[in-house]
Design an enzyme around this catalytic site. Structure first.
Site, PDB file in Angstrom:
ATOM      1  N   LEU A   1       0.792  -1.231   0.000  1.00  0.00           N
ATOM      2  CA  LEU A   1       0.000   0.000   0.000  1.00  0.00           C
ATOM      3  C   LEU A   1       0.825   1.281   0.000  1.00  0.00           C
ATOM      4  O   LEU A   1       0.271   2.369   0.017  1.00  0.00           O
ATOM      5  CB  LEU A   1      -1.005   0.016   1.159  1.00  0.00           C
ATOM      6  CG  LEU A   1      -1.862  -1.247   1.311  1.00  0.00           C
ATOM      7  CD1 LEU A   1      -2.831  -1.097   2.470  1.00  0.00           C
ATOM      8  CD2 LEU A   1      -2.617  -1.575   0.034  1.00  0.00           C
ATOM      9  N   CYS A   2       2.153   1.188  -0.016  1.00  0.00           N
ATOM     10  CA  CYS A   2       2.983   2.389  -0.177  1.00  0.00           C
ATOM     11  C   CYS A   2       2.992   2.781  -1.653  1.00  0.00           C
ATOM     12  O   CYS A   2       3.051   1.924  -2.526  1.00  0.00           O
ATOM     13  CB  CYS A   2       4.418   2.134   0.278  1.00  0.00           C
ATOM     14  SG  CYS A   2       4.666   2.281   2.040  1.00  0.00           S
ATOM     15  N   HIS A   3       2.948   4.076  -1.901  1.00  0.00           N
ATOM     16  CA  HIS A   3       2.988   4.575  -3.270  1.00  0.00           C
ATOM     17  C   HIS A   3       4.423   4.564  -3.802  1.00  0.00           C
ATOM     18  O   HIS A   3       5.354   4.848  -3.050  1.00  0.00           O
ATOM     19  CB  HIS A   3       2.469   6.017  -3.326  1.00  0.00           C
ATOM     20  CG  HIS A   3       1.019   6.142  -3.014  1.00  0.00           C
ATOM     21  ND1 HIS A   3       0.556   6.237  -1.722  1.00  0.00           N
ATOM     22  CD2 HIS A   3      -0.068   6.183  -3.825  1.00  0.00           C
ATOM     23  CE1 HIS A   3      -0.761   6.341  -1.751  1.00  0.00           C
ATOM     24  NE2 HIS A   3      -1.164   6.308  -3.007  1.00  0.00           N
TER      25      HIS A   3
ATOM     26  N   ASP B   1      24.246  -8.013   8.616  1.00  0.00           N
ATOM     27  CA  ASP B   1      24.627  -9.029   7.634  1.00  0.00           C
ATOM     28  C   ASP B   1      26.140  -9.080   7.434  1.00  0.00           C
ATOM     29  O   ASP B   1      26.731 -10.158   7.401  1.00  0.00           O
ATOM     30  CB  ASP B   1      23.931  -8.757   6.300  1.00  0.00           C
ATOM     31  CG  ASP B   1      24.314  -9.781   5.249  1.00  0.00           C
ATOM     32  OD1 ASP B   1      24.170 -10.989   5.519  1.00  0.00           O
ATOM     33  OD2 ASP B   1      24.771  -9.375   4.165  1.00  0.00           O
TER      34      ASP B   1
ATOM     35  N   MET C   1       7.893   6.505   5.407  1.00  0.00           N
ATOM     36  CA  MET C   1       8.201   5.078   5.265  1.00  0.00           C
ATOM     37  C   MET C   1       9.521   4.873   4.530  1.00  0.00           C
ATOM     38  O   MET C   1      10.268   3.946   4.838  1.00  0.00           O
ATOM     39  CB  MET C   1       7.065   4.340   4.558  1.00  0.00           C
ATOM     40  CG  MET C   1       5.765   4.309   5.361  1.00  0.00           C
ATOM     41  SD  MET C   1       5.969   3.778   7.082  1.00  0.00           S
ATOM     42  CE  MET C   1       6.677   2.153   6.876  1.00  0.00           C
TER      43      MET C   1
END
Length: 158
Positions: A75-77, A128, A113
């Site tokens: 749902l992020c643009h 990592d 976001m």
């Protein structure tokens, strides 16, 4: 109480329609921390890590992640970012790395976001690259520091 913008009247998740919103300059800053042993941090700071420049790799990973946020979080643009910056700082007295990201654009939706994703993925990249040396590193304190622009205005974390 403010309503969730991604949930319709039937309770279904939907991508918000931003087509009628005004385009404004929007910026967001976020941070994350990676706590580690002094020996691990020293490998990073001294440039002696066998995988190479940990900060440079984490910086690029964070930038790439910001650009792909729409692909990672439902749902992020997809956004046309005009700036993504990722800064990393070793805080040797506290055995941790602080990551700060900044994302900016002129658009119809915010970049919070993207900033959070950049900081998070940079932290994951440090983990990592260093997990062969230390597996019990802790990633934490991921948060939005500040955002400007848009309908909801200015926010600054305390």
């Amino acid at each position: 109480m403010t309503q969730f913008t991604h949930i319709n009247a039937s309770g279904e998740a939907n991508m918000v329609d931003v087509s009628a919103k005004a385009e404004t300059v929007r910026e967001a800053r976020a941070e994350a921390f990676v706590h580690m042993a002094p020996e691990t941090l020293q490998l990073i700071v001294s440039g002696q890590h066998h995988k190479g420049d940990v900060f440079a790799t984490a910086r690029i990973a964070g930038i790439q992640a910001a650009k792909k946020t729409w692909d990672l979080i439902p749902l992020c643009h997809p956004l046309l970012l005009s700036k993504v910056e990722v800064q990393l700082e070793a805080i040797e007295a506290e055995n941790k790395v602080r990551i700060e990201s900044v994302c900016k654009l002129a658009g119809k939706t915010g970049v919070e976001m993207e900033a959070l994703t950049a900081a998070s993925v940079a932290a994951l990249t440090i983990y990592d690259m260093c997990k062969a040396v230390q597996k019990d590193m802790v990633i934490g304190q991921v948060r939005l520091l500040e955002k400007t622009g848009g309908k909801s205005g200015h926010f600054k974390a305390e």
